[in-house]
Scaffold this active site. Structure first.
Site, short mmCIF file in Angstrom:
data_model
loop_
_atom_site.label_atom_id
_atom_site.label_comp_id
_atom_site.label_asym_id
_atom_site.label_seq_id
_atom_site.Cartn_x
_atom_site.Cartn_y
_atom_site.Cartn_z
N LYS A 136 0.89 -1.17 0.00
CA LYS A 136 0.00 0.00 0.00
C LYS A 136 0.92 1.21 0.00
O LYS A 136 1.45 1.61 1.03
CB LYS A 136 -0.89 -0.05 1.25
CG LYS A 136 -2.05 0.92 1.21
CD LYS A 136 -3.08 0.56 2.27
CE LYS A 136 -4.11 1.64 2.48
NZ LYS A 136 -5.00 1.87 1.34
N1 PPE Z 1 -7.98 -1.32 -2.79
C1 PPE Z 1 -7.37 -0.10 -2.72
C2 PPE Z 1 -6.71 0.46 -3.91
C3 PPE Z 1 -7.42 0.60 -1.51
O1 PPE Z 1 -6.83 1.79 -1.44
C4 PPE Z 1 -8.08 0.05 -0.39
C5 PPE Z 1 -8.16 0.81 0.88
C6 PPE Z 1 -8.67 -1.23 -0.53
C7 PPE Z 1 -8.58 -1.88 -1.75
C8 PPE Z 1 -9.33 -1.93 0.62
O2 PPE Z 1 -8.39 -2.35 1.56
P1 PPE Z 1 -8.75 -2.47 3.12
O3 PPE Z 1 -8.88 -1.08 3.65
O4 PPE Z 1 -7.61 -3.20 3.71
O5 PPE Z 1 -10.03 -3.23 3.21
N2 PPE Z 1 -8.21 2.23 0.78
C9 PPE Z 1 -7.88 3.07 1.88
C10 PPE Z 1 -7.67 4.51 1.48
C11 PPE Z 1 -8.81 5.45 1.49
C12 PPE Z 1 -8.38 6.91 1.28
O6 PPE Z 1 -9.05 7.63 0.53
O7 PPE Z 1 -7.42 7.35 1.92
C13 PPE Z 1 -8.85 2.88 3.05
O8 PPE Z 1 -9.98 2.41 2.86
O9 PPE Z 1 -8.44 3.17 4.16
#
Ligand code: PPE
Length: 304
Positions: free
Chosen positions: A158
């Site tokens: 990430k």
């Molecule tokens: N894909 C991406 C590209 C992504 O950024 C997130 C989280 C997810 C999937 C889901 O992952 P998880 O949070 O582990 O379920 N995106 C983060 C960023 C949001 C933001 O705008 O800043 C979040 O949900 O925290």
């Protein structure tokens, strides 16, 4: 505007929100290599509880490992710092943003001895895609931008810089009157949204994209576990955009977005245009879990 809280943890100390600053030549600001997490803390009858803290800290360290960044703290120190940041800010429910970044030092792409810095901020963050989005569903649009190739943006990390494509896709979707963007991968299959994983439901069977070209979402993993525990068939398999169009239900998962139903994709109404039965069941269970009301999943909560 982000809602301010009192203190931000920076490299081992608490700094006043207003003073949590970095030098303009901070390496990550120029070149985009930093790793971060997004975690939520929820209010429960037993006090605030952080959802799946261990998994988020593990992913932060995995992201750093992939990019050869050595975090100058142990996992335990980071976990404790996250808990302390929630505590000192007296938060009941909040979003938590730990970030590991390359500090001020040399410029140029090879920051050999620049310090690796770590910060943790918390702030109140309501429904990411709107309260109405959570209850009624949102409208998404397939992006003209594709998710980076897995050998450009390795998908297990990430990383700050990855979000350049996400921002382009999001801006495009919003400018077209949609709420969120769906990105396809380099082979044309559905990958994920700008900040969420995607699930579809057809004939009472849930399908989600495999972990080929997507972030390994922790909410995604939670939903897979919950669905399997409920006995709902679920497979991880590639699918195309037209399969999304004809799905009976579509929903997105993410820490910020939680479980957000989708009611329209590229001008096609999903199901009857309101959140489907399976989506609602999963969403209700998820919210009970994070609020400490499901004994079976207590191990996902770290109480402050
Ligand atoms: N894909 C991406 C590209 C992504 O950024 C997130 C989280 C997810 C999937 C889901 O992952 P998880 O949070 O582990 O379920 N995106 C983060 C960023 C949001 C933001 O705008 O800043 C979040 O949900 O925290």
């Amino acid at each position: 505007m982000v809602e301010k809280t009192e203190k931000i943890w920076m490299d081992g100390e608490f700094i006043d929100w207003e003073d949590a600053k970095v030098h303009i030549l901070t390496h990550t600001l120029h070149y985009g290599l930093g790793v971060f997490e997004g975690i939520r803390c929820y209010e429960t009858p037993e006090g605030p509880a952080i959802f799946r803290l261990g998994e988020h800290v593990d992913r932060l360290f995995d992201s750093a490992k992939i990019f050869l960044i050595e975090i100058p703290f142990t996992k335990e120190e980071i976990s404790n710092a996250i808990i302390e940041t929630v505590r000192v800010n007296k938060m009941r429910a909040c979003y938590i943003r730990p970030i590991v970044y390359i500090g001020y030092g040399a410029m140029g792409l090879y920051p050999k001895d620049n310090p690796i810095r770590v910060a943790i901020a918390v702030w109140p963050w309501g429904a990411y895609l709107g309260e109405e989005g959570l209850t009624k569903g949102i409208r998404i649009k397939t992006s003209s931008f594709i998710r980076n190739h897995v050998n450009s943006n390795m998908s297990r990390g990430k990383v700050c810089g990855y979000y350049v494509t996400s921002q382009l896709a999001k801006k495009e979707a919003i400018s077209c009157g949609y709420d969120e963007a769906l990105l396809l991968d380099t082979e044309g299959y559905v990958s994920e949204c700008s900040g969420e994983n995607i699930f579809i439901v057809r004939s009472d069977r849930i399908k989600t994209t495999p972990l080929t070209s997507i972030l390994e979402g922790i909410t995604r993993d939670s939903v897979i576990t919950i669905a399997r525990d409920m006995g709902i068939p679920l497979i991880e398999e590639r699918f195309t955009r037209d399969e999304v169009y004809i799905a009976e239900e579509v929903f997105l998962t993410g820490t910020a977005a939680e479980i957000t139903p989708v009611r329209e994709v590229d001008g096609r109404v999903i199901g009857n245009g309101s959140p489907g039965t399976i989506t609602r069941r999963l969403q209700e269970t998820f919210f009970r879990i994070v609020k400490g009301q499901e004994p079976r999943y207590q191990h996902w909560l770290t109480y402050i």
